[in-house]
Design an enzyme around this catalytic site. Structure first.
Site, PDB file in Angstrom:
ATOM      1  N   CYS A 102      19.462  26.296  62.331  1.00  0.00           N
ATOM      2  CA  CYS A 102      20.192  27.397  61.676  1.00  0.00           C
ATOM      3  C   CYS A 102      20.569  28.551  62.612  1.00  0.00           C
ATOM      4  O   CYS A 102      21.731  28.980  62.603  1.00  0.00           O
ATOM      5  CB  CYS A 102      19.415  27.943  60.488  1.00  0.00           C
ATOM      6  N   ARG A 131       8.864  19.868  65.957  1.00  0.00           N
ATOM      7  CA  ARG A 131       7.898  20.576  65.119  1.00  0.00           C
ATOM      8  C   ARG A 131       6.526  19.988  65.388  1.00  0.00           C
ATOM      9  O   ARG A 131       6.374  18.763  65.373  1.00  0.00           O
ATOM     10  CB  ARG A 131       8.242  20.408  63.633  1.00  0.00           C
ATOM     11  N   GLN A 149      17.844  16.269  62.833  1.00  0.00           N
ATOM     12  CA  GLN A 149      18.225  16.659  61.484  1.00  0.00           C
ATOM     13  C   GLN A 149      19.730  16.564  61.350  1.00  0.00           C
ATOM     14  O   GLN A 149      20.452  17.040  62.231  1.00  0.00           O
ATOM     15  CB  GLN A 149      17.817  18.117  61.258  1.00  0.00           C
ATOM     16  N   ASP A 151      22.074  18.240  59.979  1.00  0.00           N
ATOM     17  CA  ASP A 151      22.218  19.558  59.403  1.00  0.00           C
ATOM     18  C   ASP A 151      23.674  19.900  59.175  1.00  0.00           C
ATOM     19  O   ASP A 151      24.537  19.377  59.848  1.00  0.00           O
ATOM     20  CB  ASP A 151      21.687  20.553  60.443  1.00  0.00           C
ATOM     21  N   HIS A 153      25.716  23.823  58.159  1.00  0.00           N
ATOM     22  CA  HIS A 153      25.643  25.179  57.646  1.00  0.00           C
ATOM     23  C   HIS A 153      27.032  25.597  57.215  1.00  0.00           C
ATOM     24  O   HIS A 153      27.959  25.547  58.008  1.00  0.00           O
ATOM     25  CB  HIS A 153      25.060  26.117  58.700  1.00  0.00           C
ATOM     26  N   LYS A 232      17.248  25.860  45.679  1.00  0.00           N
ATOM     27  CA  LYS A 232      17.730  24.635  46.338  1.00  0.00           C
ATOM     28  C   LYS A 232      17.805  23.446  45.392  1.00  0.00           C
ATOM     29  O   LYS A 232      17.154  23.425  44.345  1.00  0.00           O
ATOM     30  CB  LYS A 232      16.830  24.297  47.518  1.00  0.00           C
ATOM     31  N   HIS A 278      22.567  25.821  53.614  1.00  0.00           N
ATOM     32  CA  HIS A 278      21.993  24.820  54.524  1.00  0.00           C
ATOM     33  C   HIS A 278      21.991  23.509  53.747  1.00  0.00           C
ATOM     34  O   HIS A 278      21.590  23.497  52.584  1.00  0.00           O
ATOM     35  CB  HIS A 278      20.529  25.104  54.870  1.00  0.00           C
TER      36      HIS A 278
HETATM   37 ZN   LIG Z   1      19.579  25.615  58.231  1.00  0.00          ZN
END
Ligand SMILES: [Zn+2]
Length: 399
Positions: A102, A131, A149, A151, A153, A232, A278
């Site tokens: 992000c 992580r 990921q 991802d 945005h 979410k 996200h």
């Molecule tokens: Zn994010």
């Protein structure tokens, strides 16, 4: 009992080893090594993802995996996520390895002045994140310390949020359907400890709920289980063994734009704050692969199989012809191997079956003379003699 047998057989770590897809090594616990065949599957997943996102109006970006510490202090990760992060020091400056993509996307959004006309901006990133997980909890591709990921945005105006959510719901459905997955949808609302203004929360929750209802999607309500920065929608896919896995997610966020001072110039010429969405569809490429390996029991559909056709010459005299067949199949885009070992045909068939190759082409004297192949399908056996052209058409119609 039979369940346990199934689970044993479908352990993705064992299948991963048997089919030569990936490895775990003590040199990098929780950070999988991908073998060439595993990379084929991975690339298929990533290419599919890129194609679908490009069509859906996303722009692909790539942000650094390591950025200075002050960025992570600003994003709140330093305070809330420190224990799960890895750090480094370069030229006497502190850096952190990203656990999420992000902040990088926000830096790009903020890199120039934005107008209301530019929105929505949809940045998609296959982001490699790290992580820290306890070593005892690591498990093949399912629980790892480094993963990618899928991802994205989305920076949108408030009046665009509903449509954006709708588009994401459609994209999720389109992609999951390709694997034959059905899925459950969960809406999670404001937790006890939340950031931001109550009014914004209520509005955001209402718009998520409205979109789900307008699209006629069945969902369950998970009250108080939202992220601290916004509500979410989570997607739980159901695999062929009846297990459910949380993969996709859509999260509304009003905090990030606030923290990083994201803005756009509205039609009234005044700066406004965009809403950030996200979202992920696979969740993690690695974990999604683990789920696929067990879901298909290693017998991947033709488009996803690392090797799609195995050509099995009956005797050494048929090897040249086998390579001719291979070249013709490769010309039309198939992934092919020739088993040219000096072994009995029965053994070659058994081993191709064990490798779960979707199709086999047995070639001997007759096939060589007729420019044909004896086609076999994994688990189904002999499909009879076919001219090479017919066999190619047959495979193409199976894709
Ligand atoms: Zn994010």
């Amino acid at each position: 009992m039979s369940n346990q047998g199934n689970d044993m057989k479908r352990n993705h770590r064992e299948l991963g080893q048997q089919l030569e897809l990936f490895m775990s090594m003590e040199e990098a616990p929780g950070m999988p090594f991908f073998l060439p065949k595993g990379m084929v599957i991975r690339n298929q997943l990533e290419n599919l993802w890129k194609e679908k996102h490009q069509k859906a109006g996303y722009q692909e970006i790539k942000t650094p995996i390591m950025m200075k510490q002050h960025l992570w202090e600003q994003s709140g990760h330093w305070d809330h996520y420190h224990e799960n992060m890895y750090f480094s020091n370069i030229d006497e400056q502190n850096y952190a390895i990203k656990p999420m993509s992000c902040p990088g996307a926000v830096l790009l959004y903020n890199s120039k002045r934005r107008s209301y006309r530019e929105l929505p901006i949809r940045y998609a990133e296959l982001g490699l994140v790290h992580r820290h997980e306890l070593s005892g909890s690591l498990n093949g591709l399912l629980r790892v310390r480094s993963f990618t990921q899928d991802d994205a945005h989305i920076f949108a105006r408030e009046d665009q949020v509903k449509d954006e959510i709708k588009h994401v719901l459609e994209l999720v459905d389109e992609i999951y359907s390709l694997f034959g997955f059905s899925y459950k949808v969960e809406l999670s609302t404001r937790p006890e400890k939340y950031m931001g203004v109550l009014e914004k929360w209520n509005k955001a929750e209402a718009s998520l709920q409205q979109v789900l209802e307008e699209k006629g999607i069945d969902y369950s309500l998970n009250e108080g289980d939202g992220a601290f920065y916004g509500p979410k929608i989570d997607f739980h896919i159901l695999d062929s063994l009846g297990r459910s896995w949380q993969c996709g997610t859509i999260q509304l966020d009003f905090q990030f734009p606030e923290k990083f001072g994201c803005a756009y110039i509205g039609d009234d010429n005044k700066p406004q704050q965009p809403i950030m969405i996200h979202r992920a569809i696979y969740g993690s490429i690695e974990r999604f692969m683990a789920i696929l390996i067990e879901h298909f029991d290693g017998s991947f559909p033709l488009w996803l199989a690392p090797i799609q056709v195995s050509i099995l010459p009956i005797a050494q005299a048929h090897i040249d012809y086998s390579y001719q067949v291979k070249a013709e199949l490769e010309k039309v885009g198939f992934r092919v191997e020739v088993d040219d070992r000096n072994e009995k045909i029965g053994l070659k068939i058994r081993e191709a079956e064990k490798q779960k190759v979707p199709f086999m082409m047995v070639v001997g004297q007759k096939e060589m003379e007729n420019h044909s192949v004896a086609l076999r399908k994994h688990k189904e056996g002999n499909l009879g003699d076919k001219s090479l052209d017919d066999a190619i058409h047959f495979l193409q119609s199976d894709m």
